[in-house]
Write an enzyme that holds these catalytic residues in place. Structure first.
Site, mmCIF file in Angstrom:
data_model
loop_
_atom_site.group_PDB
_atom_site.id
_atom_site.type_symbol
_atom_site.label_atom_id
_atom_site.label_comp_id
_atom_site.label_asym_id
_atom_site.label_seq_id
_atom_site.Cartn_x
_atom_site.Cartn_y
_atom_site.Cartn_z
ATOM 1 N N HIS A 95 0.821 -1.206 0.000
ATOM 2 C CA HIS A 95 0.000 0.000 0.000
ATOM 3 C C HIS A 95 0.858 1.261 0.000
ATOM 4 O O HIS A 95 1.969 1.291 0.544
ATOM 5 C CB HIS A 95 -0.897 0.033 1.235
ATOM 6 C CG HIS A 95 -2.136 -0.794 1.113
ATOM 7 N ND1 HIS A 95 -3.051 -0.612 0.096
ATOM 8 C CD2 HIS A 95 -2.626 -1.804 1.890
ATOM 9 C CE1 HIS A 95 -4.051 -1.475 0.259
ATOM 10 N NE2 HIS A 95 -3.818 -2.209 1.324
ATOM 11 N N CYS A 147 0.156 2.606 -4.625
ATOM 12 C CA CYS A 147 -0.612 3.790 -4.999
ATOM 13 C C CYS A 147 0.145 5.057 -4.653
ATOM 14 O O CYS A 147 0.937 5.093 -3.706
ATOM 15 C CB CYS A 147 -1.960 3.780 -4.280
ATOM 16 S SG CYS A 147 -3.063 2.473 -4.854
#
Length: 318
Positions: A95, A147
């Site tokens: 992440h 991301c």
């Protein structure tokens, strides 16, 4: 392959198992890329350090968990061991997030960070610090399949950005479920607040309370100076304001044994497999972007950040 010194790598895969933030392909990504490093780029397995959150048992080695402190420790050890001519590589799959920026004039008013398994964020300033410590003539390539990874080396020059014209790829058909590799800032803040019981929106307060000196240098010295001619090279899975995809094949698609994977990591591996000759950093990113577009991920645009000379230099000095 160009004549170089040592080839060293740190590889981190965070799947966040048994949590609401769980991903599926991140550990597979780094294990697959390790084979590419060994068999194509001449890395010795003894010079590759892998941190994953696969083993959560009480007998697991705590030094190999992908916590913020562990990731920074092994990265600093790699950089400190480097000499001119060495090739360094960091692959992160997990992440990412964005946090409010302290920098005047920042284009998105937010800074980029990766999210280790303990939420001890590692920011763009931490990666700038590492690049600044490189001996002259050392190549340090970062591939971040997360991301908001565009700009993850603070102040690094953008070579391939949102408006770049790139190559084309054949369309591929897949059946899969998709999870974005992002934990929004408010979710990160809520998690940290539950641990500190301090009611403030200043994320630095929480991180310093929980991790002390192991917290990001961003909260101590956020204005490190960059260079227009350093040897940091960032291949980001997407732009700073975009998400990267974690792909989990459905039963129908997985009948052939296909495992979950990160879209960008897989695209890079595909590009390298289909092009056995040397490719420049710019070519790798351009072709990976074309692969993603052909697979239907038109809203995910990998980017390249590095000096002008490194844009055209061979990927991993092949």
């Amino acid at each position: 392959m160009e004549k170089t010194g040592k080839r060293m790598a740190v590889m981190v895969g965070c799947n966040y198992p048994n949590t609401k933030n769980e991903l599926h392909g991140c550990i597979n990504d780094v294990l697959a890329m390790r084979e590419v490093l060994v068999h194509r780029f001449g890395f010795e397995k003894t010079n590759i350090t892998i941190l994953t959150d696969q083993d959560l048992s009480s007998s697991a080695n705590p030094d190999l968990m992908p916590t913020g402190a562990n990731i920074k420790r092994v990265l600093h050890e790699m950089v400190e061991a480097a000499e001119p001519g060495d090739v360094l590589f960091f692959h992160y799959s997990g992440h990412g997030t964005r946090i409010p920026s302290l920098k005047p004039g920042h284009v998105f008013s937010q800074d980029e960070a990766i999210v280790p398994c303990d939420f001890n964020l590692i920011t763009d300033v931490d990666f700038r610090q590492l690049v600044n410590k490189l001996p002259k003539g050392t190549s340090f390539t970062i591939l971040s399949d997360s991301c908001h990874s565009g700009g993850l080396i603070d102040k690094e020059k953008e070579q391939i950005g949102p408006t770049s014209t790139l190559l084309s790829a054949k369309s591929l058909q897949q059946n899969f479920s998709i999870s974005p590799k992002t934990i929004p800032f408010q979710a990160v803040l809520q998690h940290l607040t539950s641990l500190t019981n301090i009611h403030t929106s200043d994320i630095g307060t929480h991180l310093l309370e929980l991790f002390g000196s192991d917290a990001s240098i961003r909260f101590v010295d956020p204005l490190l100076v960059g260079s227009s001619d350093d040897d940091g090279i960032l291949l980001s899975g997407c732009q700073a304001n975009e998400t990267s995809a974690d792909i989990n094949p459905t039963t129908a698609a997985g009948e052939g044994g296909r495992k979950a994977y990160g879209a960008f990591s897989n695209a890079v591996e595909k590009v390298l497999k289909e092009n056995p000759g040397a490719l420049s950093n710019k070519q790798v990113v351009g072709l990976a972007r074309a692969v993603l577009k052909g697979q239907g991920f038109g809203n995910q645009h990998p980017c390249l950040y590095c000096s002008d000379k490194n844009a055209d230099a061979a990927f991993l000095c092949q």
